[in-house]
Structure formats: structure tokens, C-alpha cells
Design a protein around this motif. Structure first.
Motif, PDB file in Angstrom:
ATOM      1  N   LEU A 176      69.920  25.364  42.012  1.00  0.00           N
ATOM      2  CA  LEU A 176      70.522  24.861  41.259  1.00  0.00           C
ATOM      3  C   LEU A 176      71.157  25.765  41.242  1.00  0.00           C
ATOM      4  CD1 LEU A 176      71.322  23.375  39.382  1.00  0.00           C
ATOM      5  CD2 LEU A 176      69.668  23.344  37.728  1.00  0.00           C
ATOM      6  N   ARG A 177      71.883  26.442  40.529  1.00  0.00           N
ATOM      7  CA  ARG A 177      73.420  27.349  40.243  1.00  0.00           C
ATOM      8  C   ARG A 177      73.303  28.034  38.521  1.00  0.00           C
ATOM      9  NH1 ARG A 177      78.700  24.335  42.179  1.00  0.00           N
ATOM     10  NH2 ARG A 177      77.194  23.024  41.603  1.00  0.00           N
ATOM     11  N   ALA A 178      72.948  29.135  38.973  1.00  0.00           N
ATOM     12  CA  ALA A 178      73.268  29.227  37.152  1.00  0.00           C
ATOM     13  C   ALA A 178      74.499  29.095  36.320  1.00  0.00           C
ATOM     14  CB  ALA A 178      73.514  31.216  37.269  1.00  0.00           C
ATOM     15  N   HIS A 179      73.655  28.958  35.062  1.00  0.00           N
ATOM     16  CA  HIS A 179      74.119  28.152  34.278  1.00  0.00           C
ATOM     17  C   HIS A 179      73.747  28.029  33.145  1.00  0.00           C
ATOM     18  CE1 HIS A 179      70.801  25.149  35.171  1.00  0.00           C
ATOM     19  NE2 HIS A 179      71.126  24.242  34.099  1.00  0.00           N
ATOM     20  N   THR A 180      74.728  27.993  31.830  1.00  0.00           N
ATOM     21  CA  THR A 180      73.539  27.964  30.631  1.00  0.00           C
ATOM     22  C   THR A 180      73.530  26.337  29.980  1.00  0.00           C
ATOM     23  OG1 THR A 180      75.104  27.708  29.427  1.00  0.00           O
ATOM     24  CG2 THR A 180      74.212  29.524  29.268  1.00  0.00           C
ATOM     25  N   ASP A 181      72.927  25.295  29.228  1.00  0.00           N
ATOM     26  CA  ASP A 181      72.109  24.475  29.049  1.00  0.00           C
ATOM     27  C   ASP A 181      73.785  23.677  28.014  1.00  0.00           C
ATOM     28  OD1 ASP A 181      71.362  23.275  31.227  1.00  0.00           O
ATOM     29  OD2 ASP A 181      69.167  23.898  29.743  1.00  0.00           O
ATOM     30  N   ALA A 182      74.640  22.739  28.322  1.00  0.00           N
ATOM     31  CA  ALA A 182      75.326  22.495  27.227  1.00  0.00           C
ATOM     32  C   ALA A 182      75.374  21.362  25.562  1.00  0.00           C
ATOM     33  CB  ALA A 182      76.551  21.356  28.134  1.00  0.00           C
ATOM     34  N   GLY A 183      73.813  21.476  25.764  1.00  0.00           N
ATOM     35  CA  GLY A 183      73.187  20.502  24.258  1.00  0.00           C
ATOM     36  C   GLY A 183      72.736  21.289  23.592  1.00  0.00           C
ATOM     37  N   GLY A 184      71.782  20.007  23.316  1.00  0.00           N
ATOM     38  CA  GLY A 184      71.040  20.885  21.442  1.00  0.00           C
ATOM     39  C   GLY A 184      69.817  21.261  22.419  1.00  0.00           C
ATOM     40  N   ILE A 185      68.533  20.653  22.547  1.00  0.00           N
ATOM     41  CA  ILE A 185      67.170  21.207  22.929  1.00  0.00           C
ATOM     42  C   ILE A 185      66.506  20.254  24.305  1.00  0.00           C
ATOM     43  CG2 ILE A 185      64.920  21.177  21.971  1.00  0.00           C
ATOM     44  CD1 ILE A 185      65.289  21.689  19.631  1.00  0.00           C
ATOM     45  N   ILE A 186      66.041  21.040  25.264  1.00  0.00           N
ATOM     46  CA  ILE A 186      65.929  21.100  26.731  1.00  0.00           C
ATOM     47  C   ILE A 186      63.900  21.189  26.322  1.00  0.00           C
ATOM     48  CG2 ILE A 186      65.820  20.989  28.762  1.00  0.00           C
ATOM     49  CD1 ILE A 186      68.802  22.984  26.410  1.00  0.00           C
ATOM     50  N   LEU A 187      63.874  19.564  27.052  1.00  0.00           N
ATOM     51  CA  LEU A 187      62.296  20.150  26.721  1.00  0.00           C
ATOM     52  C   LEU A 187      61.541  19.467  28.785  1.00  0.00           C
ATOM     53  CD1 LEU A 187      63.345  17.855  24.605  1.00  0.00           C
ATOM     54  CD2 LEU A 187      60.677  18.817  24.222  1.00  0.00           C
ATOM     55  N   LEU A 188      61.045  20.595  29.260  1.00  0.00           N
ATOM     56  CA  LEU A 188      61.099  21.353  30.582  1.00  0.00           C
ATOM     57  C   LEU A 188      59.662  20.676  31.094  1.00  0.00           C
ATOM     58  CD1 LEU A 188      62.228  21.040  33.448  1.00  0.00           C
ATOM     59  CD2 LEU A 188      62.058  23.667  33.340  1.00  0.00           C
ATOM     60  N   GLN A 295      83.547  23.587  33.709  1.00  0.00           N
ATOM     61  CA  GLN A 295      83.194  24.570  33.949  1.00  0.00           C
ATOM     62  C   GLN A 295      81.552  25.131  33.536  1.00  0.00           C
ATOM     63  OE1 GLN A 295      85.449  27.094  30.412  1.00  0.00           O
ATOM     64  NE2 GLN A 295      87.601  25.755  31.445  1.00  0.00           N
ATOM     65  N   LYS A 296      80.511  24.546  34.579  1.00  0.00           N
ATOM     66  CA  LYS A 296      79.339  24.000  33.879  1.00  0.00           C
ATOM     67  C   LYS A 296      78.880  25.788  34.474  1.00  0.00           C
ATOM     68  CE  LYS A 296      74.864  22.247  35.379  1.00  0.00           C
ATOM     69  NZ  LYS A 296      74.208  20.939  35.852  1.00  0.00           N
ATOM     70  N   PHE A 297      79.558  26.197  35.597  1.00  0.00           N
ATOM     71  CA  PHE A 297      79.170  26.999  36.429  1.00  0.00           C
ATOM     72  C   PHE A 297      79.773  28.565  35.491  1.00  0.00           C
ATOM     73  CE2 PHE A 297      77.903  23.703  38.367  1.00  0.00           C
ATOM     74  CZ  PHE A 297      76.150  23.700  38.609  1.00  0.00           C
ATOM     75  N   LEU A 298      80.476  28.142  35.141  1.00  0.00           N
ATOM     76  CA  LEU A 298      80.814  30.022  34.825  1.00  0.00           C
ATOM     77  C   LEU A 298      81.123  29.954  32.996  1.00  0.00           C
ATOM     78  CD1 LEU A 298      84.882  27.910  36.137  1.00  0.00           C
ATOM     79  CD2 LEU A 298      83.475  29.755  37.128  1.00  0.00           C
ATOM     80  N   PRO A 299      80.909  31.387  32.781  1.00  0.00           N
ATOM     81  CA  PRO A 299      80.874  31.959  31.238  1.00  0.00           C
ATOM     82  C   PRO A 299      81.177  30.837  30.244  1.00  0.00           C
ATOM     83  CG  PRO A 299      81.718  33.371  32.622  1.00  0.00           C
ATOM     84  CD  PRO A 299      82.021  32.417  33.486  1.00  0.00           C
ATOM     85  N   LYS A 300      80.091  30.901  29.380  1.00  0.00           N
ATOM     86  CA  LYS A 300      80.098  30.063  29.006  1.00  0.00           C
ATOM     87  C   LYS A 300      80.805  30.377  27.112  1.00  0.00           C
ATOM     88  CE  LYS A 300      76.454  32.119  26.197  1.00  0.00           C
ATOM     89  NZ  LYS A 300      74.923  31.774  25.595  1.00  0.00           N
ATOM     90  N   GLU A 301      81.577  31.704  27.636  1.00  0.00           N
ATOM     91  CA  GLU A 301      81.895  32.304  25.872  1.00  0.00           C
ATOM     92  C   GLU A 301      84.017  31.416  25.718  1.00  0.00           C
ATOM     93  OE1 GLU A 301      80.134  33.900  27.526  1.00  0.00           O
ATOM     94  OE2 GLU A 301      78.727  34.799  25.996  1.00  0.00           O
ATOM     95  N   PRO A 302      84.349  31.575  27.677  1.00  0.00           N
ATOM     96  CA  PRO A 302      85.765  30.378  27.772  1.00  0.00           C
ATOM     97  C   PRO A 302      85.218  28.956  27.228  1.00  0.00           C
ATOM     98  CG  PRO A 302      85.463  32.123  29.247  1.00  0.00           C
ATOM     99  CD  PRO A 302      83.778  32.170  28.872  1.00  0.00           C
ATOM    100  N   ARG A 303      84.214  28.754  27.260  1.00  0.00           N
ATOM    101  CA  ARG A 303      83.877  27.271  26.770  1.00  0.00           C
ATOM    102  C   ARG A 303      84.283  26.756  24.979  1.00  0.00           C
ATOM    103  NH1 ARG A 303      79.530  27.300  30.590  1.00  0.00           N
ATOM    104  NH2 ARG A 303      78.431  27.199  29.056  1.00  0.00           N
ATOM    105  N   PHE A 304      83.640  27.751  24.418  1.00  0.00           N
ATOM    106  CA  PHE A 304      83.976  27.746  22.947  1.00  0.00           C
ATOM    107  C   PHE A 304      85.419  28.166  22.573  1.00  0.00           C
ATOM    108  CE2 PHE A 304      79.521  29.473  23.275  1.00  0.00           C
ATOM    109  CZ  PHE A 304      79.218  28.243  23.023  1.00  0.00           C
ATOM    110  N   GLN A 305      86.384  28.755  23.322  1.00  0.00           N
ATOM    111  CA  GLN A 305      87.662  29.262  23.151  1.00  0.00           C
ATOM    112  C   GLN A 305      88.169  28.292  23.558  1.00  0.00           C
ATOM    113  OE1 GLN A 305      88.542  32.079  21.402  1.00  0.00           O
ATOM    114  NE2 GLN A 305      86.539  32.469  20.858  1.00  0.00           N
ATOM    115  N   SER A 306      88.345  27.085  24.811  1.00  0.00           N
ATOM    116  CA  SER A 306      89.065  26.077  24.615  1.00  0.00           C
ATOM    117  C   SER A 306      88.769  24.455  23.791  1.00  0.00           C
ATOM    118  CB  SER A 306      88.379  25.369  26.526  1.00  0.00           C
ATOM    119  OG  SER A 306      88.357  26.550  27.151  1.00  0.00           O
ATOM    120  N   VAL A 307      87.702  24.778  23.497  1.00  0.00           N
ATOM    121  CA  VAL A 307      87.726  23.933  22.206  1.00  0.00           C
ATOM    122  C   VAL A 307      88.198  24.012  21.024  1.00  0.00           C
ATOM    123  CG1 VAL A 307      85.494  22.247  23.465  1.00  0.00           C
ATOM    124  CG2 VAL A 307      85.273  24.298  22.052  1.00  0.00           C
TER     125      VAL A 307
END
Length: 311
Positions: A176-188, A295-307
Motif C-alpha cells: 500500500l503506497r505511502a499516504h496519510t489518512d483523510a479522516g479522524g481516528i483509525i483503529l487497526l 491526491q491521497k498519495f501526494l503531500p497533504k499540505e496542498p490538500r488543506f490549501q485546496s479546500v
């Protein structure tokens, strides 16, 4: 360097303060930690292992190796006799469980076991959110209320059941490619034996060590925003492995698509401006997910800037 392991049962005893500090450290310094003695019955966890393994064997394994995109593309790549890697595909068999989805029909006891498991996981997630509220110094129930978009039970709770089969060429494809999770709390609930999960810590990839019947916790992008950057969502990935099939059951407690997300007012008022130098925006979670999907597998900061730009 092992990620923190926290005995959640001590939250209700003499070591409560120490345990709260350990959870705060896990959220602030790591973005990942493991819970043991978390209150989910071992008997239930053993049943979860059994039904998910049987489901993969009975309903999914043959299809994966016969017709799946990663298998087909990897065979084509190896046939070319180059040294390229598959860049835009994951060596993963995956399906999603939600209250609205059809669930695998052929595995005896699957629906009953996973329904019970999801109920327990959701309670654990809500307990953790209250711990985070307290550690952040915000009103009890704040995170849950934000995720629900106010009162009621509107937050999204989904469970992703993944298996990572043994890969004949693990150097050519990522589990699974490197990413951060979009949501809240993840329980694995990860595999007891087959590793492969790694997080990016201080610029280095670090293994998330398998611990029998532990629950791995990580915080997603929305917790980073609500905490005004105090809790970070962390890059993670799964490596394809040459031997063994890795089990991975990730449950996500995410905001409602209609929920409005922004840094908690108390934190903006209390913390100095450097904490929020990124300038976390106020946005509707559904709008963020539209950006994240692309943009899941791209840097997260531009996601914040997009919204931010869209509001």
C-alpha cells in the motif's frame, strides 16, 4: 525503534495520569501507538481472525490471483524484463464494511462476528476521542460532536478489510503506497505475524511491530486540523512481503460528509501563532474528501490549501 505500546486498562486506575501522558505523547510525537488491554474480548478478536481469513480464502484469494489489476500489471512488467516498479497500484485485496454495504455472504459467522467487532471498535474510538479532548484541554465530547456535525449519530464508521498476499516480486510493487489518512481516528487490527506496516518517523521508515491482539491507533488529517496541528497525521505504508498473507482490518471513525471541520477555538486562543503557521482552514469534510480522493498519495499540505481556496 518500536512505536509506543500503551496499557489502556490503566486509564481507570492509579496510573491514569501516566497513561494520559503516554497517549498524549503517542498523538503528538508519533501519530501512531498501540493499545493493549483495550477491553475488546480476546475471544472476539480470535473469531475476527478466523472469519476474515476464511473469507479471504473462500471468497477472494482465487479472484485476486486470476483477475486482479495488481497481479495482471506485475506479470506484464516482469515480462518486459526491465527494472521498473509499479507506481500507481497496490498489492492489496480489499473491501469495505459499512452498515449500508452488502457483506461477504459465503463465510459462516462473518456478518455476526464483524458486526460485534465493529460495535466494540466504535466504543473504543469514542473513548479515545474523550481522552484526546481532555489532553487537548477542550470540552469533553467536542471531537465527537464536530465529527457528527452537532448532536446525533451522523459520523461515518467504516471498516476496511485488507489482505496482502505473498508477492513474487516485492521489490517491484508496494503493498500500500505511502499516504496519510483523510479522516479522524483509525483503529487497526493488524496481523500477529506478517509485518510490513511502516510509519515515517524523523525522516526514517519505522516498522509497526506486530503484537498479538493489540489495536494500532493513528490519527488522520481531521484530528490534525481540530487539534490545530498539535496532533499530526503521519505518513505510513505497507511493504509487499515474499512470504505469508498479511491481515489488516482498519476501522475509521470519520466526520460526517456534511460536518464542518476547523481548529478548536480554545486551541487557537491558547496556542501561539507558530503552532498554526500552516493556517488550517475551515471546510466541509465532504469537500476535503473530494480533494483527497484525487491526491491521497501526494503531500497533504496542498490538500488543506485546496479546500481553503475553495471556501
Amino acid at each position: 525503534m518500536p512505536i509506543p505500546v500503551i496499557d489502556f486498562s490503566k486509564l481507570n486506575g492509579e496510573e491514569r495520569e501516566k497513561t494520559m501522558t503516554e497517549i498524549a505523547n503517542g498523538c503528538e510525537e508519533w501519530g501512531f501507538f498501540q493499545l493493549v488491554n483495550h477491553g475488546i474480548p480476546e475471544e472476539l478478536l480470535e473469531r475476527v481472525k478466523k472469519v476474515t481469513a476464511e473469507c479471504y480464502k473462500v471468497e477472494r484469494e482465487d479472484e485476486f490471483f486470476k483477475n486482479s489489476t495488481p497481479v495482471t500489471l506485475l506479470k506484464e512488467l516482469i515480462g518486459k524484463k526491465g527494472d521498473e516498479k509499479l507506481e500507481n497500484v497496490d498489492w492489496e485485496d480489499v473491501f469495505l464494511l459499512t452498515d449500508d454495504n452488502d457483506w461477504p455472504p459465503k463465510t459462516l459467522g462473518f456478518k455476526e462476528t464483524m458486526t460485534e467487532y465493529r460495535t466494540e471498535l466504535k466504543k473504543l474510538a469514542e473513548n479515545l476521542m474523550e481522552v484526546m479532548d481532555e489532553n487537548l484541554g477542550i470540552q469533553k465530547g467536542y471531537i465527537k460532536q464536530m465529527f457528527n456535525g452537532g448532536d446525533g449519530e451522523n459520523a461515518f464508521f467504516g471498516t476496511k478489510v485488507s489482505h496482502y498476499p505473498p508477492c513474487p516480486h516485492p521489490e517491484r510493487v508496494t503493498g500500500l503506497r505511502a499516504h496519510t489518512d483523510a479522516g479522524g481516528i483509525i483503529l487497526l487490527f493488524q496481523d500477529d505475524v506478517v509485518g510490513g506496516l511502516e510509519i515515517l518517523k524523523d525522516g526514517k521508515w519505522t516498522d509497526v511491530q506486530p503484537i498479538r491482539n493489540s489495536i494500532v491507533i493513528n490519527t488522520g488529517d481531521q484530528i490534525e486540523v481540530l487539534s490545530n496541528g498539535r496532533y499530526k497525521s503521519v505518513w505510513h505504508r505497507v511493504q509487499a512481503m515474499p512470504d505469508g498473507t498479511r491481515r489488516s482490518i482498519a476501522s475509521f471513525y470519520n466526520p460526517s460528509y456534511k460536518a464542518t471541520i476547523e481548529p478548536a477555538t480554545e486551541l487557537i486562543e491558547k496556542e501561539n501563532k507558530e503552532v498554526n503557521q500552516l493556517g488550517y482552514p475551515k471546510f466541509v469534510f465532504g469537500d476535503y474528501m473530494s480533494v483527497y480522493t484525487e491526491q491521497k498519495f501526494l503531500p497533504k499540505e496542498p490538500r488543506f490549501q485546496s479546500v481553503k481556496a475553495a471556501n
